[in-house]
Design a protein around this motif. Structure first.
Motif, short mmCIF file in Angstrom:
data_model
loop_
_atom_site.label_atom_id
_atom_site.label_comp_id
_atom_site.label_asym_id
_atom_site.label_seq_id
_atom_site.Cartn_x
_atom_site.Cartn_y
_atom_site.Cartn_z
N LEU A 29 0.83 -1.20 0.00
CA LEU A 29 0.00 0.00 0.00
C LEU A 29 0.86 1.26 0.00
CD1 LEU A 29 -2.76 1.37 0.10
CD2 LEU A 29 -2.69 1.15 2.60
N ALA A 30 1.94 1.25 0.77
CA ALA A 30 2.82 2.41 0.83
C ALA A 30 3.44 2.69 -0.54
CB ALA A 30 3.91 2.19 1.88
N GLU A 31 3.78 1.64 -1.27
CA GLU A 31 4.38 1.82 -2.60
C GLU A 31 3.38 2.28 -3.65
OE1 GLU A 31 6.22 -1.91 -3.47
OE2 GLU A 31 7.70 -1.69 -1.86
N SER A 32 2.12 1.90 -3.49
CA SER A 32 1.12 2.26 -4.50
C SER A 32 0.20 3.38 -4.05
CB SER A 32 0.29 1.03 -4.87
OG SER A 32 -0.46 0.59 -3.75
N ARG A 33 0.58 4.11 -3.03
CA ARG A 33 -0.30 5.15 -2.48
C ARG A 33 -0.66 6.22 -3.48
NH1 ARG A 33 2.44 7.97 2.44
NH2 ARG A 33 0.40 8.90 2.47
N GLY A 34 0.18 6.49 -4.46
CA GLY A 34 -0.10 7.51 -5.46
C GLY A 34 -1.21 7.14 -6.43
N CYS A 35 -1.59 5.89 -6.47
CA CYS A 35 -2.64 5.43 -7.39
C CYS A 35 -4.05 5.67 -6.86
CB CYS A 35 -2.47 3.93 -7.65
SG CYS A 35 -0.92 3.52 -8.46
#
Length: 54
Positions: A29-35
């Motif tokens: 989730l931290a890695e894809s938070r921008g989505c």
């Protein structure tokens, strides 16, 4: 919605006693938070997840 990942993280940690999987869900989730559209919700969910993982 990031709340799904928050619930999955809590389930893995408390019901399945799988800290590694709960941490992996947090990292994903931290890695894809921008989505995500609602950035405030994501930030809140990450903070809650970090709280249960610490």
């Amino acid at each position: 919605m990031s709340s799904k990942e928050r619930l999955q993280c809590a389930r893995e940690l408390y019901l399945n006693n799988d800290r590694a999987e709960a941490d992996a869900i947090y990292q994903q989730l931290a890695e894809s938070r921008g989505c995500y559209l609602l950035q405030g919700e994501v930030s809140s969910d990450l903070a809650l997840m970090r709280g249960i993982l610490d």
